[in-house]
Write an enzyme that holds these catalytic residues in place. Sequence first.
Site, short mmCIF file in Angstrom:
data_model
loop_
_atom_site.label_atom_id
_atom_site.label_comp_id
_atom_site.label_asym_id
_atom_site.label_seq_id
_atom_site.Cartn_x
_atom_site.Cartn_y
_atom_site.Cartn_z
N GLY A 11 0.78 -1.23 0.00
CA GLY A 11 0.00 0.00 0.00
C GLY A 11 0.81 1.28 0.00
CG ASP A 57 -7.19 0.76 10.98
OD1 ASP A 57 -7.89 1.54 11.65
OD2 ASP A 57 -7.65 -0.25 10.43
P1 IMP Z 1 -3.04 -1.57 11.43
O1 IMP Z 1 -2.07 -2.65 11.77
O2 IMP Z 1 -4.42 -1.85 11.93
O3 IMP Z 1 -2.57 -0.19 11.81
O4 IMP Z 1 -3.28 -1.64 9.87
C1 IMP Z 1 -2.44 -1.08 8.95
C2 IMP Z 1 -2.73 -1.71 7.61
O5 IMP Z 1 -4.10 -2.04 7.44
C3 IMP Z 1 -2.43 -0.75 6.50
O6 IMP Z 1 -1.09 -0.85 6.10
C4 IMP Z 1 -3.39 -1.17 5.41
O7 IMP Z 1 -2.81 -2.19 4.64
C5 IMP Z 1 -4.57 -1.73 6.15
N1 IMP Z 1 -5.68 -0.75 6.26
C6 IMP Z 1 -6.13 -0.15 7.37
N2 IMP Z 1 -7.16 0.66 7.13
C7 IMP Z 1 -7.36 0.59 5.79
C8 IMP Z 1 -8.30 1.25 4.91
O8 IMP Z 1 -9.14 2.07 5.28
N3 IMP Z 1 -8.18 0.91 3.59
C9 IMP Z 1 -7.27 0.02 3.11
N4 IMP Z 1 -6.39 -0.59 3.91
C10 IMP Z 1 -6.43 -0.32 5.24
#
Ligand code: IMP
Length: 197
Positions: free
Chosen positions: A53, A112
Amino acid sequence: MSHHVTRSSEFHHPNLDVLIEEATLKARIAELGAAITRDYAGRVPHLICVLKGAVVFLSELMRTIDLPVTIDFIAVSSYGDATRTSGEVRIVKDLDTSPAGRDVILVEDILDTGLTLNYLLSNLRARNVHSICVAALLNKPARRLVDVEVAYKGFDIPNEFVVGFGLDCAQRFRNLPYVAVLRQPSQVWPEGAAIGG
Ligand code: IMP
């Protein structure tokens, strides 16, 4: 001929609402690049991009940093094809070169829950980096589970599922030049569409 003609199915998908325009993204990223240029003067920052991403953010950001830089890539499993985090983080493609002794900037598309970056930060610190910080294009504060410090942050966004500018839903929409909210993420691929691997 406009590129909108050939890519109209992506640009005009009915479930998308533009959240951050291309020009706004580029202007903010240029500010982050200028800040990095100031903060790392005299050094050679090593940008580690979290696949897939963050590739669009990386490619934009690195061109706004007026210093010698090096880059590397790491891939972790996070969402898979679902829109909810599993909490499990696993390295599926490791770095090509050791980051030992380097001033690392970890380049991520979106923060996130924070689980992915939290894991990567401790993993990379254990490899004896000289310093490490985070550059994240987007931040969803509402969903944070672990606290992660972001030195270079693009935008705070609401708790919505977003795509574009590298971000996907089931591998689709990474090529959109803007960030958009995706309604009904379960219906992004028409029935029977073959995308393989
Ligand atoms: P975390 O570990 O929950 O912080 O997630 C991070 C990863 O989740 C990011 O690198 C994205 O690949 C994915 N992600 C989180 N939110 C979104 C979103 O709204 N759209 C697409 N991918 C997301």
